[in-house]
Design a protein around this motif. Structure first.
Motif, mmCIF file in Angstrom:
data_model
loop_
_atom_site.group_PDB
_atom_site.id
_atom_site.type_symbol
_atom_site.label_atom_id
_atom_site.label_comp_id
_atom_site.label_asym_id
_atom_site.label_seq_id
_atom_site.Cartn_x
_atom_site.Cartn_y
_atom_site.Cartn_z
ATOM 1 N N LEU A 200 -6.428 2.587 -0.700
ATOM 2 C CA LEU A 200 -7.400 1.534 -0.410
ATOM 3 C C LEU A 200 -8.744 1.838 -1.057
ATOM 4 C CD1 LEU A 200 -6.550 0.863 3.351
ATOM 5 C CD2 LEU A 200 -5.965 -0.554 1.381
ATOM 6 N N ALA A 201 -9.154 3.104 -1.048
ATOM 7 C CA ALA A 201 -10.418 3.469 -1.679
ATOM 8 C C ALA A 201 -10.372 3.214 -3.183
ATOM 9 C CB ALA A 201 -10.743 4.936 -1.398
ATOM 10 N N THR A 202 -9.241 3.527 -3.809
ATOM 11 C CA THR A 202 -9.111 3.308 -5.253
ATOM 12 C C THR A 202 -9.071 1.821 -5.574
ATOM 13 O OG1 THR A 202 -7.867 5.383 -5.410
ATOM 14 C CG2 THR A 202 -7.754 3.891 -7.290
ATOM 15 N N VAL B 295 0.838 -1.203 0.000
ATOM 16 C CA VAL B 295 0.000 0.000 0.000
ATOM 17 C C VAL B 295 0.875 1.256 0.000
ATOM 18 C CG1 VAL B 295 -1.673 1.323 1.358
ATOM 19 C CG2 VAL B 295 -1.958 -1.142 1.089
ATOM 20 N N ALA B 296 1.948 1.252 0.812
ATOM 21 C CA ALA B 296 2.844 2.404 0.848
ATOM 22 C C ALA B 296 3.522 2.626 -0.500
ATOM 23 C CB ALA B 296 3.893 2.214 1.946
ATOM 24 N N LEU B 297 3.919 1.535 -1.179
ATOM 25 C CA LEU B 297 4.573 1.668 -2.481
ATOM 26 C C LEU B 297 3.612 2.201 -3.531
ATOM 27 C CD1 LEU B 297 7.008 1.268 -4.301
ATOM 28 C CD2 LEU B 297 6.374 -1.136 -4.547
ATOM 29 N N ILE B 298 2.360 1.730 -3.501
ATOM 30 C CA ILE B 298 1.380 2.243 -4.454
ATOM 31 C C ILE B 298 1.154 3.739 -4.242
ATOM 32 C CG2 ILE B 298 -1.062 2.135 -5.127
ATOM 33 C CD1 ILE B 298 -0.986 -0.851 -4.553
ATOM 34 N N GLY B 299 1.194 4.190 -2.994
ATOM 35 C CA GLY B 299 0.956 5.591 -2.709
ATOM 36 C C GLY B 299 2.143 6.503 -2.919
ATOM 37 N N LEU C 164 -0.072 -0.681 -9.512
ATOM 38 C CA LEU C 164 -0.455 -1.993 -9.006
ATOM 39 C C LEU C 164 0.322 -3.126 -9.676
ATOM 40 C CD1 LEU C 164 -2.218 -3.662 -7.117
ATOM 41 C CD2 LEU C 164 -4.023 -3.621 -8.864
ATOM 42 N N PRO C 165 0.526 -3.111 -11.009
ATOM 43 C CA PRO C 165 1.342 -4.183 -11.606
ATOM 44 C C PRO C 165 2.750 -4.245 -11.038
ATOM 45 C CG PRO C 165 0.123 -2.999 -13.298
ATOM 46 C CD PRO C 165 -0.043 -2.214 -12.040
ATOM 47 N N ARG C 166 3.350 -3.084 -10.794
ATOM 48 C CA ARG C 166 4.698 -3.051 -10.228
ATOM 49 C C ARG C 166 4.718 -3.712 -8.853
ATOM 50 N NH1 ARG C 166 8.577 2.091 -10.039
ATOM 51 N NH2 ARG C 166 10.161 1.354 -8.572
ATOM 52 N N VAL C 167 3.729 -3.398 -8.028
ATOM 53 C CA VAL C 167 3.682 -3.953 -6.682
ATOM 54 C C VAL C 167 3.436 -5.462 -6.728
ATOM 55 C CG1 VAL C 167 2.357 -3.969 -4.541
ATOM 56 C CG2 VAL C 167 2.998 -1.802 -5.590
ATOM 57 N N GLY D 176 -8.367 9.766 -12.548
ATOM 58 C CA GLY D 176 -6.909 9.836 -12.578
ATOM 59 C C GLY D 176 -6.266 8.897 -11.578
ATOM 60 N N GLN D 177 -6.842 8.806 -10.372
ATOM 61 C CA GLN D 177 -6.297 7.901 -9.367
ATOM 62 C C GLN D 177 -6.448 6.444 -9.789
ATOM 63 O OE1 GLN D 177 -8.518 9.206 -5.944
ATOM 64 N NE2 GLN D 177 -6.876 10.559 -5.220
#
Length: 367
Positions: free
Chosen positions: A75-77, A59-63, A95-98, A85-86
């Motif tokens: 989490l909402a997205t 979650v931290a990496l996505i943000g 998300l693919p990277r994570v 855009g989000q």
């Protein structure tokens, strides 16, 4: 299926981690069908914490990045909310990277646990035994000689890793696989393959050499869904195969004679576990490059966290996922988005851990 939970007897740790009597707590789960499963409470708690750490790091990496997002926004997205855009940034870019990081980290962690168990050596990992170098040679041959694209390079990495694993296995085989011979053969093969990597770099054009250097560093940058699905398929098939070998692998730590007396097909278990581990490492290297030291450190950190004997396969996979995604997040947090490939950071941290491990083993008189 109904189940009842009963207190079980304490379980002493194995020779690597000797726990005081009565300190380990277990529970025996009895199903309605008469099946009994003994659970080590510390190992279960450690696995739960590792899973939570991996998800929190994800979650931290996505943000993180040039467009930062709070954990609540992430989490909402992910659950269908957020702006257009989000949703594009999260679902299409980050998300693919994570997911690639989680899958590759899990593959490296569980494969490292298999190699260290089979070799009976804490240094027995794909980094040391030449699997990563073999994948690098395969990828560089496709890149330098055939100027292949992304998918061709990934295929070359998989083929190179598989062929290297086969060569190491054949050279180390002598009426079975034995730890020291397996490690020594792997170290020798790694040295030869590293020389081949240097030779290929000298023959590459400036553009191909730059591409090769970038790939060999190991990075999660630019990963998309085309890398997620093949890696997910490999993990979905092979990680359960390795987990089925957990009990026989634990028995192998007592020695081949004792394991055979308990009904374990020693060579069959070794070949099955090693083949699955080689494919996992090759696929992970193809997806993210030869990211170093995750396979070396994850199993040992997981074993120290659980305090349980045996290979600790599932905790090692969770530890590998948490380490890789956490390292990628830390690299972005400290140096900015995509300024430092994750392979550089894992190499620095893993190298320091390797020096500490060697000092510890020497102090204990094992090296």
């Amino acid at each position: 299926m109904n189940a009842t939970v009963e207190p079980g007897p304490t379980n002493g740790a194995g020779p690597r981690e000797q726990a005081p009597p009565g300190r380990r707590r277990t529970r025996t789960v009895r199903t309605a069908g008469g099946l009994s499963i003994r659970l080590d409470l510390r190992a279960v708690l450690a696995g739960t914490l590792l899973l939570a750490a991996a998800l929190a790091a994800a979650v931290a990496l996505i943000g993180s990045g040039d467009y930062p997002m709070t954990p609540s926004q992430v989490l909402a997205t992910l659950t269908g909310g957020g702006t257009t855009g989000q949703q594009f940034i999260v679902h299409d870019l980050r998300l693919p990277r994570v997911l690639v990081g989680l899958l590759v980290g899990a593959a490296f962690g569980i494969a490292g646990a298999v190699f260290q168990t089979v070799s009976r050596n804490p240094l027995g990992s794909p980094d040391v035994l030449g699997l990563s170098q073999g994948s690098s040679v395969g990828a560089l041959i496709v890149l330098v000689w055939f100027h292949g694209g992304t998918f061709a390079v990934a295929g070359g990495a998989v083929v190179g890793g598989l062929l290297t694993g086969l060569v190491i296995f054949l050279l180390a085989w002598q009426r079975g696989i034995h730890g020291y011979r397996f490690v020594l053969v792997g170290v020798g093969v790694a040295a030869v393959l590293y020389a081949v990597v240097l030779y290929l770099l000298t023959k590459a054009s400036l553009y191909d050499a730059a591409r090769a250097t970038t790939w060999m560093t190991g990075s999660l940058s630019g990963r998309d869904w085309s890398q997620v699905w093949p890696m997910a398929a490999v993990c979905a098939v092979l990680i359960p195969v390795v987990l089925r070998c957990a009990r026989p692998l634990r028995m192998l730590e007592m020695g081949d004679d004792a394991a055979a007396a308990l009904g374990v097909g020693t060579e069959r278990v070794r070949i099955t576990a090693l083949l699955a581990a080689v494919v996992l490492v090759s696929a992970g290297t193809a997806a993210a490059g030869p990211i170093s030291f995750v396979a070396l450190t994850a199993p040992q950190l997981a074993r120290r966290l659980t305090g349980a004997p045996g290979p600790n396969l599932l905790p090692a996979a969770l530890m590998g996922a948490a380490l890789l995604v956490g390292a990628d997040w830390a690299a972005q947090l400290l140096f900015g988005a995509d300024q430092l490939p994750v392979g550089v950071l894992t190499g620095i941290l893993g190298g320091g851990y390797l020096l500490w491990l060697l000092a510890t083993e020497r102090k204990a008189g094992r090296v």
